[in-house]
Design an enzyme around this catalytic site. Structure first.
Site, short mmCIF file in Angstrom:
data_model
loop_
_atom_site.label_atom_id
_atom_site.label_comp_id
_atom_site.label_asym_id
_atom_site.label_seq_id
_atom_site.Cartn_x
_atom_site.Cartn_y
_atom_site.Cartn_z
N GLU A 433 0.83 -1.21 0.00
CA GLU A 433 0.00 0.00 0.00
C GLU A 433 0.86 1.26 0.00
OE1 GLU A 433 -2.49 -3.30 0.67
OE2 GLU A 433 -0.71 -2.72 1.84
N HIS A 501 -11.41 -6.40 7.77
CA HIS A 501 -12.07 -5.97 6.54
C HIS A 501 -13.21 -5.00 6.81
CE1 HIS A 501 -10.25 -9.93 5.74
NE2 HIS A 501 -10.02 -9.47 4.53
#
Length: 697
Positions: A433, A501
């Protein structure tokens, strides 16, 4: 012993040694002036000496001659800046915090930038170690994109260079950049200055064996150069070879040069951690002495050298005096440029570098009036169709992230786009990321519109440094640079929860300076907000709630290819008189369900944008209803509802007939078990209870 004279590399005859000597002496005089006078007098508050690093940087700068070259440097890179044309007065004024220069007193004085309006660009430096690497990768990929996809021949032989010390090779940024460069064959040169110490930590703690070059010889698709950064001939030859290797499109390269750090890490660092004999050895290995030995008497006389030195010191005295005479920055402008601004005549106050605005890019027409089709679509299809249209009409749009290519994204939002537009425009990335966001920043600097996907909100955590830095670029460069990017980021609960998540945490980005945050609750708004984000001159987090991606509630007709929703404008879902309910994201469905089961008249406001948020709409409603309930999925303590509550308490206090109420997640992660999840999420039943108590107050 052989007395045969070593043959000089060809590059030696092409170097302007007089210019180099003068510039190196000037850099040294600048450090002397700061260390002996300006810092003790408190005219300079932060000082990072370049003493010992000058030779290689100036040689490198002499090689950066292409109009689309860029350097991504760090806080010890002032000699490079001088070699690329930074004025002496600006170089002296910035550490003093004076007006003008590359930040107008907003950033530490050695954290530089240089818009490439008449030559190479120096990307905005950062104060954190290692964050310079991945934006340089983005610029390198931008070179490739301009040359190959946009067919702009002027980018041929342009390169990206990134500078760092030996300590920075231990960072995530370095390894992410190295992975991208080598797997994508990018035109980038890693320039590593090894002075043996990261502040007080020896290089052996940063990389096994203390030499990153030795560790990378086995890497595929990168050429390694390694040598002595104090030897003028060896350094010049290696720098020339490495630069031309990348220019010739043979692949990325890394050059590792050893050199002494002749002062502490900063002025306050007395180097007590170094053995005295090492300090003496470093002083004897001064590259300035090596340069003088190489040039005198073969090329210049002692008198010439002394004249160079005297002139350099005089130039610095004059530059220092001029810098000290500069006014302080205008404090009335300090709040400007957190976001893009307009001039008094209404035109955009455009940054010099970054995004589409400097190129005067024009977009297709847009409208706030939807032209709905008959069939309802879900949010996934809304996102896909919006990306499709913007890719089709704007050749500078790029869509990328983990699994967005052949797979079409883990949520299927990019399905088919790579097949249609090719893998230079829609592509997969490595699992980093940091690399995704840093690369986006560099691509934006190069004049492109990156749309990056982070698969889930929680996965953005490793990119925090790049996200924060991206948001502050415009402010800390006083509107010289900006990096308008879009980061698509799914999150929130779905068929179940879990701590990884299901994270929402939108308040984190609300607190990140310079970021717009939008959270559509339905397909129509998803189209309008995403299109606005992709045409904005500010970076935007586009939050896609997982529970809404295919939810019946969120399905709306596609509103047309021209539809936009202005960022910062709320949507009144329904009007009423008894209370105001402010919400966003998946909580819109829960609120509407709750109100539909009650005999209550409520204004239900879907903020849609968290930053900026529509204060006026909320205030006007509360002044009419006199009660307010704020419902959000994020945790309660310091959640964004607290900001709304604080504003209402200050600006609508006299209109309130009851305390402002909040209904949120408690301060815990979202549980996996569905029963546990429902026990803590704001649900319709809990909202009903809150409404009843608030109306009855």
């Amino acid at each position: 012993m052989s007395t045969e004279k070593k043959e000089m590399p060809e590059v030696i005859s092409s170097i302007d040694w007089k210019w180099l000597a003068k510039l190196m002496l000037t850099s040294r005089a600048m450090d002397d002036k700061e260390e002996n006078e300006l810092v003790p007098n408190k005219d300079v508050l932060y000082q990072f000496s370049a003493r010992g690093h000058e030779l290689g940087q100036i040689l490198l700068g002499s090689q950066l001659t292409h109009q689309h070259d860029a350097a991504s440097a760090y806080y010890r890179s002032r000699p490079l800046m001088l070699s690329l044309g930074l004025s002496l007065e600006d170089a002296m004024a910035a550490p003093m915090g004076k007006s003008g220069g590359y930040s107008d007193g907003r950033d530490i004085g050695v954290v530089c930038n240089k818009p490439g309006l008449d030559g190479p660009t120096v990307l905005p430096m950062a104060g954190d170690v290692g964050s310079q690497y991945t934006p340089a990768i983005g610029w390198a990929q931008g070179i490739q994109y301009h040359q190959n996809e946009l067919e702009e021949g002027e980018y041929d032989r342009a390169i990206s260079v990134v500078l760092g010390g030996e300590g920075s090779v231990a960072t995530n940024g370095f390894w992410s950049a190295l992975t991208i460069a080598t797997t994508q064959d990018l035109p980038v040169l890693f320039y590593v200055e090894d002075n043996g110490y990261g502040i007080s930590v020896p290089g052996e703690f940063q990389t096994p064996g203390g030499n990153i070059a030795n560790n990378l010889y086995s890497f595929k698709n990168i050429r390694i150069f390694d040598g002595d950064g104090t030897d003028p001939v060896e350094a010049a030859d290696l720098i020339n070879q490495s630069v031309n290797y990348v220019r010739d499109r043979k692949g990325p390269a890394l050059i590792h040069l050893t050199m002494p750090r002749l002062n502490g890490h900063s002025y306050q660092d007395n180097q007590a951690y170094k053995p005295e004999e090492l300090i003496q050895e470093e002083q004897q290995n001064d590259p300035l002495d090596s340069l003088k030995s190489f040039l005198v008497p073969d090329r210049f006389s002692d008198d010439d050298w002394n004249e160079f030195k005297d002139n350099a010191e005089q130039d610095i005295e004059e530059a220092s005096e001029a810098a000290l005479s500069r006014p302080a920055p205008d404090a009335t402008t300090t709040k400007r440029y957190a976001f893009a601004e307009k001039k008094e005549d209404g035109s955009l106050d455009t940054q010099l570098v970054g995004g589409l605005a400097p190129s005067k890019h024009t977009f297709p027409e847009s409208s706030e009036a939807p032209e709905p089709e008959k069939q309802r679509i879900n949010i996934v299809e809304a996102i896909r169709r919006t990306l499709d249209y913007e890719l089709e009409t704007n050749p500078k749009v790029m869509v990328f992230g983990e699994d967005v290519g052949a797979k079409g994204g883990v949520h299927a939002a990019t399905m088919g786009l790579q097949t249609k537009y090719g893998d230079e425009r829609v592509f997969d990335t490595s699992l980093s990321e940091e690399g995704i966001i840093g690369r986006s920043v560099g691509l934006a600097y190069s004049g492109l519109m990156p749309v990056a996907e982070i698969q889930f909100r929680k996965y953005a955590d490793p990119a925090t440094e790049q996200l924060n830095n991206c948001g502050t670029i415009r402010w800390r460069t006083a509107n010289q640079f900006a990096a308008p990017i879009v980061v698509r980021m799914p999150g929130g609960f779905a068929k179940c929860g879990d701590p990884w998540h299901s994270l929402s945490n939108e308040v984190f980005f609300a607190h990140a300076v310079g970021w717009q945050i939008v959270m559509p609750s339905n397909a129509q708004d998803a189209v309008g907000l995403l299109r606005s984000a992709m045409r904005s001159n500010n970076p935007t987090v586009f939050f896609e709630h997982r529970n809404l991606l295919d939810a019946k509630y969120a399905r709306k007709p596609y509103p047309g290819d021209h539809y936009v929703v202005p960022i910062g404008k709320a949507n009144m879902l329904q009007e009423g008189e008894d209370l105001t309910i402010v919400t966003w994201g998946a909580m819109c469905e829960q609120v509407e369900n709750a109100v539909s089961k009650m005999d209550v008249s409520a204004d239900i406001i879907d903020l849609r944008s968290i930053m900026p948020w529509d204060k006026q709409a909320v205030l006007e409603s509360v002044r009419q209803t006199n009660r307010c309930l704020i419902v959000h999925e994020d945790t309660q303590t310091a959640g964004f509802g607290a900001e709304i509550s604080a504003v209402l308490s200050q600006e609508a206090f006299k209109y309130l007939d009851a305390p402002i109420e909040r209904l949120t997640m408690p301060d815990i992660p979202v549980p996996y078990n569905v029963g546990l999840m429902d026990s803590v999420l704001p649900t319709s039943d809990k909202i009903i209870d809150k409404i009843e108590s608030l109306v009855a107050f």
